[in-house]
Design an enzyme around this catalytic site. Sequence first.
Site, PDB file in Angstrom:
ATOM      1  N   GLU A  21      -1.243  -8.659   5.259  1.00 37.85           N
ATOM      2  CA  GLU A  21      -0.975  -8.763   6.635  1.00 37.85           C
ATOM      3  C   GLU A  21      -2.422  -8.857   7.351  1.00 37.85           C
ATOM      4  OE1 GLU A  21      -0.544  -6.033   4.838  1.00 37.85           O
ATOM      5  OE2 GLU A  21      -0.931  -4.350   6.216  1.00 37.85           O
ATOM      6  N   CYS A  37       0.872  -1.206   0.031  1.00 36.21           N
ATOM      7  CA  CYS A  37      -0.012  -0.006  -0.198  1.00 36.21           C
ATOM      8  C   CYS A  37       0.701   1.290  -0.260  1.00 36.21           C
ATOM      9  CB  CYS A  37      -0.912  -0.108   1.209  1.00 36.21           C
ATOM     10  SG  CYS A  37      -2.542   1.108   0.997  1.00 36.21           S
ATOM     11  N   HIS A  68      -3.720  -5.409   1.275  1.00 42.98           N
ATOM     12  CA  HIS A  68      -2.987  -5.766   2.564  1.00 42.98           C
ATOM     13  C   HIS A  68      -2.951  -7.202   3.091  1.00 42.98           C
ATOM     14  CE1 HIS A  68      -2.511  -1.601   4.255  1.00 42.98           C
ATOM     15  NE2 HIS A  68      -3.587  -1.484   3.172  1.00 42.98           N
TER      16      HIS A  68
END
Lengths: 79, 713, 203
Positions: C184, C87, C182
């Site tokens: 994660e 990002c 994302h």
Amino acid sequence: MKVGVKIMPRNEVLDTQGRTVGAALKRQGYEVEDCKVGKFVILDLKGEDSSKVMEQASEIAKSILCNPLIESFETVELS
Amino acid sequence: MSLKEKLDLYRLNQDEYKMICEKLGREPQGIEWALFSSLWSEHCSYKSSKRHLKKLFREGPRVLESFGENAGVIDLGQGERIAFKMESHNHPSFIEPYQGAATGVGGILRDIFTMGARPLALANYLCFGDLDAPRMTTLVDGVVRGIGGYGNCVGVPTITGQTEFHSSYNGNILVNAFALGYFGKNDGVFLSKAKGIGFDVVYVGAKTGRDGIHGASMASESFEDGDESKRPTVQIGDPFLEKLLIESCIEVMNLGLVDSIQDMGAAGLTSSSFEMASKGQVGLDLELDKVPLRDSTLTPEDILLSESQERMLLICEPQKVDSLKEVFLKWGLDATVIGKVKEERKVSLFWNGDRLAEIDPDILVEEAPEYDRNYDPWDSLNKKEKIQFDSEKINLEELKSYQGSTRSWIYDQYDQRVGANTARDCSGSIGVIQLPESGRALGIVLGCRPHVMRHDAWIGGADAILYPSIELSIKGFEPLAVTDCLNFGNPEQKSVMSEFVASLEGLNLSCQKMKTPIISGNVSFYNESNGDNITSTPSTGLVGLRDSLSYIPADRFQEEGSQIILIECPQVLLSGMRAENKGRDLEFTGELNVQEVSRWCEKLKEMVLKESPLSTRIVGKFGLSYALSRMSMDSVSANCNLNEGEFSGEKLYQVLVEVKKSKSEVWINKMDARVIGETQATGVLVLNKETQFQVSELRKLYKGGLSDVMGAQ
Amino acid sequence: MSRVGVLRFPGTNCDLDVFRAIEDLGHEACWIWYANPFEEREYDSYVIPGGFSFGDYLRAGAMAAQSPAMDSLKKAVKKGAPVIGICNGFQILCEAGLLPGALVRNEKLRFIDRWVELVDQNKEIYSLPIAHGEGRFYIEEDGLKELRDKDQIWLTYKDNPNGSISDIAGIKVNSVSALMPHPERAMKDWMGGTDGRRFFECL
């Protein structure tokens, strides 16, 4: 006719972008006293009479482009 | 300036002026006027509400900190604690929606991390007017972008919320921001009472400018036409600076460099310094000329009243100040010693060596006026023996109304997952996050249904606690504690004050019975414009705990061939939102037995934890037909055979549960429930033989409404 | 097990998330503060997490790209060190010239938070969440042709949410990869999915 409208944050109002960019430039070693970040809008308006066109640009700026609560503007005639 | 002009300028009345003269032993002088103006304003002193707030249920074995601190703190066990609070930013948001909402988020976050808690989640409670009222779509757009713009940048996920629409908010929108922070095993809780004679008073954060001067007094006044001139004191929020402040403050707290700390919120330096001194029962010497300024033309009075954002005041041992400054320097923030703590209980303000004022802080904080505004004992005017419902065809157009359609246009603009702790986001009935150390689940939900408040203020106040408690319980969460944001009109009007007292009574009783103490809160009065008051709106924020993130029931039907069970604790029947939208009178029958509802709620929670139903939902606005259609939005829908009467009005309270066929006996016996239908995967919602809908059509309606109007902006 | 340097700028928000994800996968995560240069041999690979470095003021990633840590990173990349930008990390890598193209404001000019489906170079589909206001990938004609010719388009959106040219959600140029979604945030079932785990493979 092309008219430029320069929109800047009002002096009393906090300019968060200007503050951050100024600090970053200082960190890079530039001796920056102050930094302000605004917008520049270019309007291409119909009309031959330059004073009338500038007036129209001011109206547009006042009513739509600029938030008078936090911004001020200046119109600039472009060649 | 004549006395009257001065009183008008500083927004004090004759009685208050007399009180000040008595306490000082003389007339106020110089900047003392400004001090009283801000600290004795409604917003800071709570003068119209204090006597009623004192009666609130605040005790509990888990309560570590409560009123008197910046936020309430609850013990979750296993070394984990949370701090949470809710606050309003209604008036600034009406004037400048983006910055009003943004600074609202910033302010509530500061109340949380000033205690040493790392912010973990945000939520917001919004009330708007008719979307075709003047400026309303601009306000909705600005508020949503402001909340997103601030919350996303500062890196705290927005995981739940509530948005209401009603014409009573046309002239006064409500923007209430909720924040929750987390303490791990090794994290200390920091308080705001100044202590340590001889310690340094340190100013940290952004430089001071003209933002919001006289802002605290503005919030205590209603809007009138011609208020365009109330600018230009708009406070500008900088979420980037706030992020730096969060990291640096938490770092210095972890390093043991801070003794006490408070954020500079409403009434800026004035409230933080006087409150810290008053709470700590000490005095302060403050050198206003040392305050870092963005604008060198600021006078001492300006400095005292400025509401520049992202600033904190902290007390630090002199030998630790250098280390403290190093940390703030690393993060690019100012940290300047501006004074000292002293034993003599006076706050003395200096400007280049001259003493401008010296006042006992208690006079401004503890001894602010307390009013006993007139109110009448509550009279349930809308109570009827029986409600007649017009026979009408159920058409589920309600799914498309502003009140009934999806809020995704709003929450798709919020980062709901930053922090990677989010288990349930804004699309769910409650927000759920995982606690970082123990891995247990925390549920957050906001409450207060304005249309119920319009039926009856006492019931509406109770409902503001009971409804969200049921929402938490049917997902297996144990409701722990409450914060509130009491939004009302002009307290000098008896009708408004009566609603305030009545709703607070209902709310408070419900907290007692649910054993959920109120640990923090906020009052916003004067939400009135041109004589029109808003719907009295006591919004609430509830937090619940659950051991595990596994088997939390879904919000929508999950499997075909399950049984749909309806469980009731029927106390009250409202004519409801559908009737209100049709212009009919608001009526209700029955008596709300809070004790009984609380017991039923506890039983529900136990059942859910034991039996792990597939999905659960509370029946709310628009009643049973709307609830069944909301549950049928995925690939599984309901097949029921209910009579029309079941769909009239809104019962307090009803809950829908989806269970596997083999499990329904247990529910029927233990909860006195009944099976009202089965689930199917036919793409058709069947309420009864004559009333069927294509789910694809329902989805289209639900996705429209609000999104259609705002999406066109 | 490798030593992964996780860069941190003022305003980085997803640093703790990425740190946890990396450790969860069995690596050793280490912090790299933006203001400090570092020795490339200290780390095996690098991740630049998401967030709002410098508030995203001026342009997202613009100020972060000009920092001592990024200068060191450029040297490490010359030696072939693997880097993943997530990002804001993607935005910083483009601003720093370590990746071609630029990320600009989403087409509809609003921040978008939602789960999206992504298609990788093997035509496999994954679900990851996005959350960004400036996720629209832009590159000039020649640059796009080069990405295609060299098979450097790593991920594309199945349903383009932000107007990215050619539906590009992530690119991979030599040892440097970056994506707007994302990973994660998709490490555990309760997060909503586990497709994120494989995206840290190159570490």
